[in-house]
Every structure is written in structure tokens, then in C-alpha cells.
Design an enzyme around this catalytic site. Structure first.
Site, PDB file in Angstrom:
ATOM      1  N   ASP B  49       0.873  -1.178  -0.090  1.00 54.50           N
ATOM      2  CA  ASP B  49       0.116  -0.199  -0.129  1.00 54.50           C
ATOM      3  C   ASP B  49       0.852   1.148   0.005  1.00 54.50           C
ATOM      4  O   ASP B  49       2.204   1.254  -0.028  1.00 54.50           O
ATOM      5  CB  ASP B  49      -0.799  -0.043   1.200  1.00 54.50           C
ATOM      6  CG  ASP B  49      -2.084  -0.995   1.290  1.00 54.50           C
ATOM      7  OD1 ASP B  49      -2.102  -1.440   0.073  1.00 54.50           O
ATOM      8  OD2 ASP B  49      -2.326  -1.519   2.363  1.00 54.50           O
ATOM      9  N   LYS B  71      -3.873   2.943  -2.398  1.00 55.38           N
ATOM     10  CA  LYS B  71      -5.389   3.668  -2.582  1.00 55.38           C
ATOM     11  C   LYS B  71      -5.567   4.853  -1.669  1.00 55.38           C
ATOM     12  O   LYS B  71      -5.989   4.896  -0.729  1.00 55.38           O
ATOM     13  CB  LYS B  71      -6.253   2.790  -1.836  1.00 55.38           C
ATOM     14  CG  LYS B  71      -6.262   1.314  -2.440  1.00 55.38           C
ATOM     15  CD  LYS B  71      -7.599   0.726  -1.937  1.00 55.38           C
ATOM     16  CE  LYS B  71      -7.683  -0.905  -2.369  1.00 55.38           C
ATOM     17  NZ  LYS B  71      -9.048  -1.290  -2.201  1.00 55.38           N
ATOM     18  N   MET B 185      -9.122   7.140   8.983  1.00 52.69           N
ATOM     19  CA  MET B 185      -9.526   7.753   7.553  1.00 52.69           C
ATOM     20  C   MET B 185     -10.722   8.526   7.365  1.00 52.69           C
ATOM     21  O   MET B 185     -11.668   8.493   7.078  1.00 52.69           O
ATOM     22  CB  MET B 185      -9.902   6.442   6.552  1.00 52.69           C
ATOM     23  CG  MET B 185      -8.618   5.502   6.281  1.00 52.69           C
ATOM     24  SD  MET B 185      -8.958   3.863   5.594  1.00 52.69           S
ATOM     25  CE  MET B 185      -9.778   3.035   7.088  1.00 52.69           C
TER      26      MET B 185
END
Lengths: 264, 264
Positions: B49, B71, B185
């Protein structure tokens, strides 16, 4: 032996007069961090709880003081003020001190309280986080803490009673979130907690998984439901330390290649 | 170099045809576990990631395929089915595969979903838990996830929207527990989430701490309140990845000897 490349950052060592609060992770020594290993190897006094594997303590240098201050239910143990006093005394005497705790010192480990006392006493200290058993224990048995299908939050809770008059309402409020609850140190009060969660609206068929001795050789898991948990625990001894998972994730069974407890 | 005693358990190596889902921890390479380091060192294909430090990737053996499938908000990235397909293809082609994720693969990391797909495809896999940033990030800034004075539970939640019609009520239910909430997030939807938490009954003066780039060189913390958070974030850039702590623990300030980000 683990060889690290040249650009791997230098790992500091515990200095005389310092106390490091170090998380030993969920149990298996291979889940220690590099920082934790270096801390244990460079301390000359290690104050540890009941849940630390002897192979972790064997990382200590020869001649290091190894002091057991475990607090397992029923057994004689040091009080929290005694532990803090010991840490301060050792640091003031010039020892390089590691306070070694199962899991993470700041997740139901009283690391915050110990750190505040050390700060008050003017002792330099560090926190070395560890993997908390409430997340790794289920993971290693194929139970993820979160999946997009089941939950957008996960609750970590201690089974210890907080304040008597709030206790029931606390559990009911957690139940009403509908999110999975992962319980630490909950086996003694399991019946009371299961009843309070049901009272908060959790369905009696809510999946429950109990993981005993997470990541260790004698690790085992019991799959049950909110309704059946007490009955099933009576039929199957689930010795502490145990983690109790309540909610949709507890029904997930991902078949692992091999469990940590299957490894040599 | 880390020397381990003879009785330290043998660390397995990634075998051809296997996939290991490995947690890289909150950021600093020194918070990797022994298992994670061994996995990265013995894989010949690493799928990672955005949040992985180059010094972690530099642990890989020479010639290992290093595949980025990050991402990060706004940037082009691989879809989840593409990532899973890549893992399966590589394993079937005989590679020793590590799927490397920031934090813990099973805590808002989609590790559960990837593991289920691997199991369906008949690929042998393991889970190597890592330290989740939601717990270690605050810890390294002097904020314990739990203390006996402040909370008996801590909630880890993702800021990603789940189902539109439930979203507001979900946040209100978490707020009503009165327990601290640690958000992953959540920066994109911070205003909406803060409003929903206030709507659920959280006092406007509830302490909030936002930790950006936990444990890394550019780590920083912003202390604010539920009411002031949006205003203060506008005044102080808090780039992702960021962890948001809401609740009594966010007001705790334990003075650390030295932060991870102060280390070389």
C-alpha cells in the site's frame, strides 16, 4: 539472528535512569517488535507481568534483574503503587529499566498511569507499543476485527467493573451500537456481561468467540452465542488469559494455513 | 543486526505458492515484528500500500518484485478485485508472496476480505498482525487508549461512509456510549462526523486530538475540541494518514522522553 540492511534506522538502547514501558504483544515471542527486543536486550532490570513467555525473558542480558509483579486473579501480587515505586527506585538507582507488559501497555495495561507517575517523579521514560491481544488473538484464529460486510467500528472493552451504578448502563450502551465488542479480562464476570449486553438489545443468537491463550501453544477457541456462552464455557474450560469476541465478526471462520500455535 | 538466543522460536519463511498478509505497523520500521521482518525478507513478491516506508521495502531480497497498489484519496489505484487477482496469480505462478499493509491487515485493512478470496482460490495464506496506527499513533504522542480514570472501553471506527441511511445513527450510537472514539481515514468527512457525534450527545468541549503521520519524521499532533476541530484543521494542515481521537483520553498529555519521530 535477524540481519537488517544498513539504512534500517538505529534502534536506541535503554539508558541508566530511564524506564521504558514495553508491550510484549499477544504471547508468541515472534510477535515482538524490533524496538521491544532491543529494549529487553539492553535493560538491566525487567519488571514483568504474569503473561510474559519465558523465551521473551530469556532475551535479557546475563545478570539483569528479572522482577515478577504479576496480577493474576486470586494469586498474591504487587499493588500498583508498589510497582510504580519499584520502577522509580530502580531508575533512581541508575538501572536501565524495562517495564514489560503483555499486549500493549496503553490498552488496558495501566501504562498511562505508570507513565504519569514516572513523569511526576522526573524519570525519563518511553512507550514501546505492542500488538494488543484483543486484535491479534482473534486474527490468528481467523477472526478479523473488521470487514466491510460486518462492521464500521470495533469496541475494545475491559471486563473489570468500573463504577457499580453505571456498569449495567455502560454495557447496554455498547450493545446498542450494534458493533462488535472485544472483551479483555471478562471471564470472571462473563455471565453478568452477557446478560447486560442482551439487555441492551443484542440478539441471543449473536455470535460469540472465546480465545484462550492467544498465539501460544495451548491456544484454543470456543465458538458459541450470547445465549449459549455461559453453558458452553462450563463444558469447555477456557483458562485465562482469554479474549471474548461478541458480534458478527465472531462467526467468521477464515481457514488459516497454519496457526501461530502450530508453529515450533 | 538482532541476535536472538538459541531457545527463541524459529521464524518460518514464506514458501512458494503462499501469500502472507503482513501488518507493517504504524510507520516506523522499528515497530515491525520479527515475523513481519522475516516475511518481507523471504518473499520474492511484495504487494504493498501507500503507507509503507521505503526502509521497510528495502528489507526485501534483491530481485524481489515490489508492486505498489496504493489507494490514496484522489490518486489512481488498483481496485480490490484487481489486488486479489494479483495475489492469486503470483501465488499460482509459484511466488512467495507478501501482501504488506500499513498497521494491521485485519483492522480496517481489508485483510479479512483478501484472506477469504485466497481461501476460496485454494491458496495457502497466513496472517501476521501488526500494531494498528489507531492505538500506537496516539500512544507515541502521550495519549493512552485507556486509563482507569477515563474509560472502560475504546472504540476504533473508520471514517468511510457505510450505508447512507444508517450513517448518522451509527455515529450517534457510538457517541452515546460516552467512550473515546479513535477514527481512521476520517479527515475527508471530519465535519460531518463531528456534527453527528455532537448530535449523539457529545459535549462540544469534548477533547479531540488529531495525529498526522504517526511515528514518522513528519508526525504532528493537533489538540482541539469537538467544536473547534474543523476550524483548527483549516488553520493547521494535517495531511493524511491521520488518526482522530475523540473523548477524554484526547486531553491527556504525558510528556515523553523522546518521540519516535525524534529518533534518527
Amino acid at each position: 539472528m535477524i540481519t537488517l540492511p544498513e539504512n534500517f534506522p538505529t534502534t536506541p538502547t535503554v539508558k541508566p535512569g530511564e524506564v521504558w514501558l514495553v508491550g510484549a504483544g499477544p504471547g508468541d515471542p515472534r510477535l515482538l517488535t524490533i524496538m521491544a527486543i532491543k529494549a529487553i536486550q539492553t535493560a538491566d532490570a525487567i519488571i514483568h507481568d504474569a503473561l510474559i513467555d519465558t523465551r521473551v525473558l530469556d532475551l535479557a542480558q546475563k545478570g539483569a534483574k528479572i522482577i515478577y509483579v504479576g496480577k493474576r486473579g486470586g494469586m498474591a501480587s504487587s499493588s500498583q503503587p508498589e510497582i510504580t515505586a519499584t520502577l522509580i527506585e530502580l531508575a533512581q538507582a541508575g538501572h536501565a529499566v524495562v517495564r514489560l507488559k503483555g499486549g500493549d501497555p496503553f490498552v488496558f495495561g495501566r501504562g498511562g498511569e505508570e507513565a504519569e507517575e514516572l513523569a511526576k517523579a522526573g524519570i525519563g521514560f518511553r512507550i514501546i507499543p505492542g500488538i494488543t491481544a484483543g486484535l491479534a488473538g482473534p486474527a490468528m484464529m481467523g477472526i478479523p476485527a473488521t470487514t466491510r460486510k460486518t462492521n464500521h467500528a470495533v469496541i475494545l472493552a475491559t471486563g473489570h467493573r468500573v463504577k457499580d451504578d453505571q456498569d449495567g448502563e455502560n454495557w447496554r450502551a455498547l450493545a446498542r451500537t450494534g458493533q462488535p465488542i472485544i472483551l479483555y479480562m471478562a471471564m470472571k464476570r462473563l455471565e453478568e456481561i452477557m446478560l447486560a449486553l442482551a439487555d441492551g438489545g443484542l440478539d441471543q443468537n449473536t455470535p460469540v468467540a472465546i480465545i484462550s491463550s492467544a498465539t501460544m501453544k495451548d491456544e484454543k477457541v470456543l465458538r458459541t452465542t450470547l445465549k449459549q456462552a455461559i453453558h458452553d464455557v462450563k463444558q469447555n474450560a477456557m483458562p485465562s488469559p482469554a479474549i471474548v469476541v461478541v458480534g458478527a465478526i465472531a462467526a467468521i471462520k477464515i481457514d488459516m494455513l497454519v496457526k501461530m500455535s502450530d508453529l515450533p
